[in-house]
Design an enzyme around this catalytic site. Structure first.
Site, short mmCIF file in Angstrom:
data_model
loop_
_atom_site.label_atom_id
_atom_site.label_comp_id
_atom_site.label_asym_id
_atom_site.label_seq_id
_atom_site.Cartn_x
_atom_site.Cartn_y
_atom_site.Cartn_z
N LYS A 40 38.05 -1.31 14.99
CA LYS A 40 38.05 -2.44 14.05
C LYS A 40 39.16 -2.28 13.02
O LYS A 40 39.71 -1.18 12.86
CB LYS A 40 36.68 -2.52 13.37
CG LYS A 40 36.31 -1.25 12.60
CD LYS A 40 34.82 -1.22 12.28
CE LYS A 40 34.47 0.01 11.46
NZ LYS A 40 33.02 0.20 11.35
N ARG A 139 22.01 -3.77 5.74
CA ARG A 139 23.30 -4.43 5.81
C ARG A 139 23.28 -5.40 7.00
O ARG A 139 23.17 -6.59 6.83
CB ARG A 139 24.37 -3.34 5.95
CG ARG A 139 25.75 -3.71 5.55
CD ARG A 139 26.70 -2.53 5.63
NE ARG A 139 26.87 -2.04 7.00
CZ ARG A 139 27.87 -1.24 7.38
NH1 ARG A 139 28.77 -0.84 6.50
NH2 ARG A 139 27.96 -0.84 8.63
N TYR A 261 55.68 1.84 -16.12
CA TYR A 261 54.89 0.85 -16.87
C TYR A 261 53.85 1.54 -17.74
O TYR A 261 53.20 2.50 -17.32
CB TYR A 261 54.16 -0.08 -15.91
CG TYR A 261 55.05 -1.07 -15.20
CD1 TYR A 261 55.76 -2.04 -15.91
CD2 TYR A 261 55.16 -1.04 -13.82
CE1 TYR A 261 56.55 -2.96 -15.24
CE2 TYR A 261 55.94 -1.97 -13.14
CZ TYR A 261 56.64 -2.94 -13.86
OH TYR A 261 57.40 -3.84 -13.19
N MET A 309 54.53 -1.62 -7.93
CA MET A 309 54.36 -2.35 -6.67
C MET A 309 55.18 -1.74 -5.53
O MET A 309 54.68 -1.56 -4.42
CB MET A 309 54.77 -3.82 -6.86
CG MET A 309 54.50 -4.68 -5.64
SD MET A 309 55.08 -6.37 -5.85
CE MET A 309 53.99 -6.95 -7.15
C1 LIG Z 1 32.68 1.47 11.66
C2 LIG Z 1 31.47 1.75 12.43
C3 LIG Z 1 31.39 2.88 13.23
C4 LIG Z 1 32.44 3.98 13.19
O1 LIG Z 1 32.22 4.69 11.99
P1 LIG Z 1 33.11 5.97 11.55
O2 LIG Z 1 32.41 6.45 10.34
O3 LIG Z 1 34.47 5.43 11.26
O4 LIG Z 1 33.10 6.92 12.67
C5 LIG Z 1 30.28 3.04 14.04
N1 LIG Z 1 29.28 2.12 14.02
C6 LIG Z 1 29.30 1.03 13.23
C7 LIG Z 1 28.16 0.09 13.24
C8 LIG Z 1 30.38 0.82 12.39
O5 LIG Z 1 30.40 -0.25 11.58
#
Ligand SMILES: *Cc1c(COP(=O)(O)O)cnc(C)c1O
Length: 368
Positions: A40, A139, A261, A309
């Site tokens: 992802k 969640r 800055y 930046m």
């Molecule tokens: C992102 C995610 C993972 C991977 O998690 P890591 O901590 O990056 O290994 C696995 N399962 C779900 C549901 C996630 O959202």
């Protein structure tokens, strides 16, 4: 201006061989249980189009993404063989795309399940999915009352080719946290109330909690990309992201004066300062102001003044002068100062450092 590397303020090298080695390391830790890959957020900022094929070459067959567009892009990258799971589930309006690209949604609620089942009925075939049970994240995933309803009526799964029942750990990076065992117990209890299905619980850190957490599929992301899944213990993973920033200007100062800055840093004695070509627009967080460190030839150089930046100033007084000139490089990420170290300085986690890596870097991929 043919050499885009020469035009960039900073160079990001992504080591695909290290990603493959990390995958093999996790496979070994899983002791025979298959290992998926979370890709992802553009493979945690490292570029899914290059990273996912490397993971497939290392043996990964199951991939997890967060959003529908990521799933579609991944299908185009990997072709028809890979199993692609979409953590956002089957959001209304996306079903046709998911079907057309053979994407399996992670069903997060009874509503999700009902709609996917309805689609299967209309399509006249079983549709692939995973089922997410919430065991302590609050969640995504079926809450307790929805799990109870499903436990009472397994017919709610009719027409759905449910390949995995899964849940997600809230505190896996803290091996001693009581919630790990509590979630494991809750997950086992949930499985007993459902049809017998393959299961998946462990993210990167969860894999290192031991075989009880492995079930039928590991689901790591961060560890593949070099983040330490066992904080407080040596990192078993190889570093993947290597970042160097170009020195644009060097100045010798000998009078008291401020840097950057807000004048948050004051030079008090004779010093040499080097200004490099990256900043918070590139994911070098402003919280690294007066806290980040870089390296020149292995010598530590502190960031002084605010991160701006496009620029960061380092105090390079400790470095032999011949190594400090415009065009020379300051290293921000490498084997010895990895994403966790930079994250610690920034007051965040390696995940955020990786996913914030900017678009202006000259990116290269190495493969050996
Ligand atoms: C992102 C995610 C993972 C991977 O998690 P890591 O901590 O990056 O290994 C696995 N399962 C779900 C549901 C996630 O959202």
């Amino acid at each position: 201006m043919a050499d885009t590397g020469a035009r960039a303020g900073a160079l990001l090298r992504i080591d695909l061989a290290a990603i493959r080695a990390n995958y093999r390391r996790l496979v070994q830790e899983l002791g025979g249980v298959p290992c998926a890959a979370a890709v992802k957020a553009d493979a945690y900022g490292l570029g899914m189009a290059r990273v996912a094929p490397a993971l497939r070459a290392a043996g990964a067959r199951h991939f997890f993404v967060a959003l529908p567009d990521e799933a579609l892009a991944l299908r185009a990258t990997l072709g028809p063989e890979a199993e692609i799971y979409l953590l956002a589930g089957a959001m209304p309006g996306t079903e046709a795309d998911l079907l057309a690209h053979d994407v399996a949604p992670v069903l997060n609620s009874l509503g999700d399940l009902e709609r996917w089942r309805g689609l299967a009925r209309r399509e006249g075939r079983r549709l692939a999915a995973a089922l997410h049970i919430d065991t302590g994240m609050s969640r995504l995933g079926l809450p307790e009352d929805e799990l109870a309803a499903l436990a009472d009526d397994h017919g709610l799964l009719d027409g759905v080719d449910c390949r995995y029942v899964m849940s997600h750990l809230a505190c896996a990076e803290d091996a001693g946290h009581a919630l790990n065992q509590a979630q494991l117990d809750a997950f086992r209890a949930a499985r007993r109330r459902l049809p017998d299905l393959p299961a998946s619980l462990a993210n990167s850190s969860g894999i290192f909690l031991g075989a009880a957490y492995h079930f039928d599929l590991g689901r790591p992301g961060a560890a593949l990309y070099g983040v330490n899944p066992t904080p407080g213990r040596p990192n078993p993973m190889a570093s993947v992201a290597h970042l160097q920033a170009r020195i644009l200007q060097v100045r010798d100062v000998d009078a008291p004066q401020s840097v950057g800055y807000g004048a948050t840093y004051r030079v008090t004695g004779p010093s040499r300062l080097a200004t490099v070509g990256l900043g918070y627009a590139d994911g070098i967080f402003r919280s690294l102001s007066n806290r980040g460190t870089g390296f020149i030839g292995g010598i530590k150089v502190p960031a002084v003044g605010r991160v701006s930046m496009d620029l960061v100033v380092f105090d390079v007084s400790a470095v032999p002068s011949e190594a400090v000139r415009p065009g020379a490089m300051v290293t921000l990420l490498d084997d010895t100062h990895g994403v966790d170290a930079l994250a610690e300085e920034a007051g965040t986690i390696g995940y955020e450092i990786l996913t914030a890596l900017g678009r202006r870097y000259h990116r290269t991929y190495t493969d050996s």
